[in-house]
Design a protein around this motif. Sequence first.
Motif, short mmCIF file in Angstrom:
data_model
loop_
_atom_site.label_atom_id
_atom_site.label_comp_id
_atom_site.label_asym_id
_atom_site.label_seq_id
_atom_site.Cartn_x
_atom_site.Cartn_y
_atom_site.Cartn_z
N ALA A 76 35.65 51.93 57.64
CA ALA A 76 34.48 51.14 58.02
C ALA A 76 34.41 49.95 57.07
CB ALA A 76 33.21 51.98 57.93
N SER A 77 34.76 48.79 57.55
CA SER A 77 34.71 47.58 56.75
C SER A 77 35.11 46.40 57.62
CB SER A 77 35.66 47.67 55.55
OG SER A 77 35.79 46.40 54.93
N ASP A 118 42.43 48.57 66.14
CA ASP A 118 41.48 48.95 67.19
C ASP A 118 40.09 48.77 66.59
OD1 ASP A 118 39.87 50.08 69.12
OD2 ASP A 118 40.76 52.09 68.96
N VAL A 119 39.38 47.74 67.01
CA VAL A 119 38.09 47.40 66.41
C VAL A 119 36.96 48.04 67.21
CG1 VAL A 119 36.54 45.52 65.77
CG2 VAL A 119 39.01 45.23 65.51
N ARG A 120 36.10 48.80 66.54
CA ARG A 120 34.95 49.44 67.16
C ARG A 120 33.67 48.85 66.58
NH1 ARG A 120 36.78 54.71 68.95
NH2 ARG A 120 39.03 54.50 69.35
N LEU A 121 32.81 48.31 67.43
CA LEU A 121 31.54 47.73 66.98
C LEU A 121 30.42 48.74 67.22
CD1 LEU A 121 31.96 44.12 68.44
CD2 LEU A 121 32.57 44.97 66.16
N ALA A 127 25.95 50.92 57.48
CA ALA A 127 25.75 52.37 57.46
C ALA A 127 26.02 52.98 58.83
CB ALA A 127 24.33 52.70 57.01
N ASP A 128 25.67 52.26 59.90
CA ASP A 128 25.95 52.74 61.26
C ASP A 128 27.45 52.83 61.51
OD1 ASP A 128 23.17 52.70 61.79
OD2 ASP A 128 23.27 50.58 62.34
N ALA A 129 28.17 51.79 61.10
CA ALA A 129 29.62 51.78 61.28
C ALA A 129 30.28 52.87 60.44
CB ALA A 129 30.16 50.40 60.90
#
Length: 315
Positions: A76-77, A118-121, A127-129
């Motif tokens: 997560a970053s 693979d980018v996940r939004l 904190a959510d990510a």
Amino acid sequence: MELSYADIKAAAERIAGRVRPVTIAPADHPDDESPQLWLALEFLQHTGSFKARGAQNFLQAHREAGSLPERGVTIASGGNAGMACAWAARSQQVPATVFLPATAPPVKIDKLRGYGADVRLVGEQYADALAACHAFAESSGALLSHAYDNPLIAAGAGTLLTEIHRQLPRLDTIVVAVGGGGLFAGIATAAAHYGVRVVAAEPRECRALHAALAAGAPVDVAVDSVAADALGARRVTELALGAARASDSVSVLVSDEEIVATRRALWAEHRLAVEHAAATAMAALTGGGGYRPAPGERVCVVLCGANTDPGDLTR
């Protein structure tokens, strides 16, 4: 978790030939009575920051141990750590899944995808990510990485000082910016081995290490600085605090005004376009309340990141 010089030496062997050796340039030509100053141009590293070292060491160590899963790695970053993780994963031909808040700048999303991630939004905040990343690692079997709170990440970052010391064997002092503490932990651990003093520079309103040293343990701090995109950790790692205690370290705070002025001066005087985080390290020497080297002291400042918009450097 502990970190030793042996960990950094092992990391240096793992990532040899996989990262760019640091370039060191003299900042000026002082007389014999002035401090001798060099700049470590680590912003020339792959992905524009030192994070490539830790990411490469992390994945290579897991590959050697047989613990690098087919599902690859996840983190997560949306900043330098995410880009370094995606780059290292691509170089080792494993998938990378990077979680970001939906508010992340499009330029960072595009760059991550350019590295094949693979980018996940997810959500509106980091904190959510992070929560989604942990859930994904647990359900998919992907290897969970971290931006800074991991011994392999910190050891990889520490290889920077081994390279600097090889070029400057009589170095007295190294100056480095501190956020969550991954780079600092590695640098300070190597510095203790070589007998080099470490100056830890932080923005006044992002003082996670400074506050931990005062409290005797990591504590939550407010985050409000022009350099918060890279140095905005709410608390420093135990690794960093332990490394500070075990080394000759000095904690220095600089103002946002000093950081901005120093970043512009680096461009005006040296034509170096760096992040505010990198300028924070230099501001420790040029700011009003920072570190003052002794006459003849041999000092190297780590300029650690280039992922910035240079459009405001001349305004």
